[in-house]
Design an enzyme around this catalytic site. Sequence first.
Site, PDB file in Angstrom:
ATOM      1  N   ASN A  68       2.281   1.408   4.332  1.00  0.00           N
ATOM      2  CA  ASN A  68       2.640   0.128   4.949  1.00  0.00           C
ATOM      3  C   ASN A  68       2.338   0.118   6.455  1.00  0.00           C
ATOM      4  O   ASN A  68       3.003  -0.560   7.229  1.00  0.00           O
ATOM      5  CB  ASN A  68       4.112  -0.234   4.694  1.00  0.00           C
ATOM      6  CG  ASN A  68       4.488  -1.683   4.997  1.00  0.00           C
ATOM      7  OD1 ASN A  68       5.611  -1.986   5.334  1.00  0.00           O
ATOM      8  ND2 ASN A  68       3.543  -2.598   4.918  1.00  0.00           N
TER       9      ASN A  68
ATOM     10  N   ASP B  25      -8.295   3.842   1.259  1.00  0.00           N
ATOM     11  CA  ASP B  25      -7.339   4.291   2.273  1.00  0.00           C
ATOM     12  C   ASP B  25      -8.106   4.755   3.511  1.00  0.00           C
ATOM     13  O   ASP B  25      -8.876   5.707   3.440  1.00  0.00           O
ATOM     14  CB  ASP B  25      -6.528   5.439   1.672  1.00  0.00           C
ATOM     15  CG  ASP B  25      -5.451   5.954   2.609  1.00  0.00           C
ATOM     16  OD1 ASP B  25      -5.428   5.543   3.787  1.00  0.00           O
ATOM     17  OD2 ASP B  25      -4.645   6.772   2.149  1.00  0.00           O
TER      18      ASP B  25
ATOM     19  N   CYS C  38       0.871  -1.187   0.000  1.00  0.00           N
ATOM     20  CA  CYS C  38       0.000   0.000   0.000  1.00  0.00           C
ATOM     21  C   CYS C  38       0.904   1.232   0.000  1.00  0.00           C
ATOM     22  O   CYS C  38       2.072   1.166  -0.397  1.00  0.00           O
ATOM     23  CB  CYS C  38      -0.972  -0.010   1.176  1.00  0.00           C
ATOM     24  SG  CYS C  38      -0.181   0.023   2.805  1.00  0.00           S
TER      25      CYS C  38
ATOM     26  N   CYS D 101      -1.401   0.600   7.366  1.00  0.00           N
ATOM     27  CA  CYS D 101      -2.838   0.290   7.494  1.00  0.00           C
ATOM     28  C   CYS D 101      -3.255  -0.892   6.618  1.00  0.00           C
ATOM     29  O   CYS D 101      -3.449  -2.003   7.109  1.00  0.00           O
ATOM     30  CB  CYS D 101      -3.706   1.507   7.151  1.00  0.00           C
ATOM     31  SG  CYS D 101      -3.433   2.937   8.213  1.00  0.00           S
ATOM     32  N   ARG D 102      -3.370  -0.663   5.305  1.00  0.00           N
ATOM     33  CA  ARG D 102      -3.979  -1.690   4.443  1.00  0.00           C
ATOM     34  C   ARG D 102      -3.095  -2.907   4.217  1.00  0.00           C
ATOM     35  O   ARG D 102      -3.577  -4.049   4.303  1.00  0.00           O
ATOM     36  CB  ARG D 102      -4.368  -1.066   3.094  1.00  0.00           C
ATOM     37  CG  ARG D 102      -5.518  -0.091   3.230  1.00  0.00           C
ATOM     38  CD  ARG D 102      -5.664   0.755   1.988  1.00  0.00           C
ATOM     39  NE  ARG D 102      -4.515   1.647   1.827  1.00  0.00           N
ATOM     40  CZ  ARG D 102      -4.292   2.417   0.762  1.00  0.00           C
ATOM     41  NH1 ARG D 102      -5.156   2.375  -0.243  1.00  0.00           N
ATOM     42  NH2 ARG D 102      -3.249   3.215   0.716  1.00  0.00           N
ATOM     43  N   SER D 103      -1.811  -2.700   3.885  1.00  0.00           N
ATOM     44  CA  SER D 103      -0.999  -3.894   3.554  1.00  0.00           C
ATOM     45  C   SER D 103      -0.693  -4.758   4.778  1.00  0.00           C
ATOM     46  O   SER D 103      -0.738  -5.988   4.662  1.00  0.00           O
ATOM     47  CB  SER D 103       0.260  -3.526   2.767  1.00  0.00           C
ATOM     48  OG  SER D 103       1.070  -2.603   3.446  1.00  0.00           O
TER      49      SER D 103
HETATM   50  P1  4NP Z   1      -1.813   2.763   4.144  1.00  0.00           P
HETATM   51  O1  4NP Z   1      -2.476   4.082   4.753  1.00  0.00           O
HETATM   52  O2  4NP Z   1      -1.276   3.135   2.773  1.00  0.00           O
HETATM   53  O3  4NP Z   1      -2.958   1.824   4.074  1.00  0.00           O
HETATM   54  O4  4NP Z   1      -0.745   2.331   5.110  1.00  0.00           O
HETATM   55  C1  4NP Z   1      -1.838   5.297   4.790  1.00  0.00           C
HETATM   56  C2  4NP Z   1      -0.939   5.559   5.798  1.00  0.00           C
HETATM   57  C3  4NP Z   1      -0.331   6.794   5.864  1.00  0.00           C
HETATM   58  C4  4NP Z   1      -0.598   7.760   4.920  1.00  0.00           C
HETATM   59  C5  4NP Z   1      -1.496   7.490   3.892  1.00  0.00           C
HETATM   60  C6  4NP Z   1      -2.112   6.266   3.838  1.00  0.00           C
HETATM   61  N1  4NP Z   1       0.011   9.020   4.989  1.00  0.00           N
HETATM   62  O5  4NP Z   1      -0.267   9.877   4.137  1.00  0.00           O
HETATM   63  O6  4NP Z   1       0.826   9.271   5.904  1.00  0.00           O
END
Ligand code: 4NP
Length: 159
Positions: free
Chosen positions: A11, A126, A8, A13-15
């Site tokens: 790294n 997201d 993602c 939340c989603r992955s």
């Molecule tokens: P992820 O979520 O891609 O699912 O881990 C996010 C985590 C942090 C951010 C964006 C999405 N960020 O902009 O910091």
Amino acid sequence: MLRLCFVCLGNICRSPTAHGVFLRLAEERGLLDRLVTDSAGTSAFHVGERPDARSQMAARRRGFELPGVARQFTAEDFSRFDLILAMDRTNRAALLAMARTEEEARRVRLLRDFDPRSPRDADVPDPYYGGDAGFEEVLDICEAACRGLLDYLERERRI
Ligand code: 4NP
């Protein structure tokens, strides 16, 4: 051994959620010893961090533990994984831009494309800037998609 990497943006939340869900479902099917799994982010925003506390809490309520510490995906990861599962189209595009050969590009797939009930080309949304419902939705989506992914891997005799 089949080597899979969930990817993602951050790294955190989603992955890691997809990774933790996949590990539990693979364990239930007795497939863990045939798999090498990891996750990574296309950004370096959260390198070194454990999964987001909101993701960990939502996962734990369903009995999933989220593994890993955030790291950034690099071109060398194409040599380390057979299947690279992007959480959304933006991250898929970032991965495809890093692929050095057609063969590497073919290893990049959208996670939700393995869920037979998902529309084509669908994203795992997201959850980072939203409320708790977003983290539950990510878990629902990851459970369905990881089941579909394991069905696919068994059906195609990839594991
Ligand atoms: P992820 O979520 O891609 O699912 O881990 C996010 C985590 C942090 C951010 C964006 C999405 N960020 O902009 O910091």
